[in-house]
Enzyme design. Structure first.
Site, PDB file in Angstrom:
ATOM      1  CE  LYS A 116      -4.416   0.920   0.156  1.00  0.00           C
ATOM      2  NZ  LYS A 116      -5.585  -0.127  -0.053  1.00  0.00           N
TER       3      LYS A 116
HETATM    4  N1  GLU Z   1      -7.306   0.214  -3.194  1.00  0.00           N
HETATM    5  C1  GLU Z   1      -8.108  -1.079  -3.494  1.00  0.00           C
HETATM    6  C2  GLU Z   1      -8.023  -2.068  -2.282  1.00  0.00           C
HETATM    7  O1  GLU Z   1      -8.078  -1.647  -1.238  1.00  0.00           O
HETATM    8  C3  GLU Z   1      -7.661  -1.980  -4.736  1.00  0.00           C
HETATM    9  C4  GLU Z   1      -6.166  -2.377  -4.866  1.00  0.00           C
HETATM   10  C5  GLU Z   1      -5.732  -2.923  -6.055  1.00  0.00           C
HETATM   11  O2  GLU Z   1      -6.290  -3.098  -6.911  1.00  0.00           O
HETATM   12  O3  GLU Z   1      -4.520  -3.058  -6.164  1.00  0.00           O
HETATM   13  O4  GLU Z   1      -8.349  -3.115  -2.527  1.00  0.00           O
END
Ligand code: GLU
Length: 426
Positions: A116
């Protein structure tokens, strides 16, 4: 755990998302009977990068922001996860979100680890040109650790398709050729995937339908309230409405609107697209976010931020199902209270995994330079959500676990297996 990166130091007031994430992992580790060394490995981010991001504002002044990229685990494949822009971002929040990505990717069996990113910035206070400069500088700073085979970014709170296009462009220009697979959730014009923009919400609706079906109930027989009207909540409300669910309330960060006979979700979407806030919508009575969580509905979809269902708010929930569109909306205490009250919680790492599933499809398409139809994507998303839900639900019944513990056990076990089979080097 004395290690700085696994310490959790906010026992007061609202538990930090990291505290919640660690408690969830500890619960899964206990069920799985793992030893301390393996627990510690699973709890500790593999790699982290903290960067300072100087921004030249449109008026010529300079401001500085903190940015992070945390790769929680890369045992099953490259890091994968969103990029969040919010004034409340800190490294512990990013660590929690990265850990949840690891279990999420594992529970729906996409070949990624978890990562993240975050920048501590309120994006509503900056111009588009300023946000572009912040994004490009952040991308340049973290570029040594990202890439289509290393760590792939996607949108999250405060970022969108345009942000992903800037990240992709910056990364590509610095390497001298177009590398579309370094981000997902891109605009279609630069290698995005059909169906990605609504994938998280579509997955939430599949998860809700599956959980209801376990009790012999259909989506067109229930009422719902949706907290959050951003990328996840707005499409979730619309898709639930299209599936025949009576959506009686929705909210954004300013407040919500309630219509006991059902909201005109299409009119509400148009109102928000015109720049209105949800609370100003005239098709219902204004309510607060706190009131929304306590409404007498069948299904509650928290699709905003972490920690909204704590012991207090959970004690007021009247819904029979909570389907977590957000990451980490329920604290450990909130979870305990909901369980005591017989509320079925479809956990975030399963319920909102539709986004990363279609991100995986986007990455596969970009790597092959071969594009699938909208129908192929919709079918494969539905199959994967159904298979993942089925595995979690049957483990939960077999072992008398909550859906959260069952999902965590499946996710954590897959990561631990990959780690153990690969072995420790040296
Ligand atoms: N931000 C989204 C999540 O928390 C998508 C993450 C992604 O597609 O890599 O799942």
């Amino acid at each position: 755990m004395p290690d700085e990166r696994t310490s959790v130091t906010t026992p007061d007031a609202a538990p930090s998302p990291l505290l919640t994430a660690h408690a969830q992992l500890a619960s899964a580790v206990e069920i799985l009977g793992y030893d301390d060394g393996l627990h510690r490995m699973l709890a500790t981010p593999r790699r982290e990068m903290n960067v300072a991001i100087p921004l030249r504002r449109d008026d010529g002044s300079i401001e500085l922001f903190s940015g992070y990229r945390v790769q929680h685990n890369i045992s099953r494949g490259p890091g994968k996860g969103g990029l969040r822009y919010s004034s409340s971002v800190d490294v512990d929040e990013v660590r929690a979100l990265a850990m949840w990505m690891t279990w999420k990717c594992a529970v729906v069996d996409v070949p990624y680890g978890g990562a993240k990113g975050g920048v501590t910035i309120d994006p509503t206070r900056y111009s588009t040109a300023e946000l572009e400069r912040v994004t490009r500088r952040y991308t340049s700073e973290i570029s040594p650790i990202i890439g289509p085979e290393r760590d792939i970014m996607a949108p999250d709170i405060g970022t969108n398709e345009q942000t992903m296009a800037w990240v992709m462009d910056t990364y590509s220009v610095n390497r001298g050729y177009t590398i579309a697979a370094v981000t997902t959730g891109k605009p279609l014009a630069v290698g995005g995937s059909l169906g990605r923009a609504t994938a998280t919400s579509q997955g939430v609706v599949h998860a809700a339908a599956a959980a209801l079906a376990d009790a012999g109930v259909r989506l067109d027989e229930v009422s719902a309230a949706v907290q959050g009207f951003g990328k996840v909540g707005s499409h979730a409300a619309r898709l639930l409405h299209e599936a025949g669910t009576k959506v009686v309330a929705v909210s954004d960060e300013h407040g919500g609107v309630h219509a006991p006979d059902g909201l005109d979700v299409v009119a509400l979407l148009a109102h928000v697209a015109d720049g209105g806030t949800v609370g100003e919508f005239e098709g219902g009575q204004a309510i607060s976010n706190t009131e929304l969580l306590a409404l007498d509905v069948d299904v509650l979809v928290p699709a905003a931020v972490e920690g909204v269902l704590d012991a207090d708010s959970a004690a007021r929930v009247k819904a029979r199902w909570v389907v977590e569109g957000a990451n980490g909306p329920t604290t450990t205490e909130g979870d305990r209270v909901l369980a005591e009250r017989g509320v079925v919680v479809v956990p975030d790492i399963l319920a909102n995994a539709g986004g990363v599933i279609v991100s995986y499809f986007e990455w596969v398409q970009a790597n092959q330079a071969y594009w699938w139809t909208e129908q192929e994507i919709a079918e494969r998303l539905e199959q994967r959500m159904a298979a993942s839900y089925g595995a979690v639900s049957s483990l939960s019944r077999r072992e008398s676990l909550s859906l959260r513990d069952a999902a965590l056990v499946i996710g954590v076990r897959r990561v631990a297996e990959a780690h153990q089979i690969r072995g420790l080097y040296p």
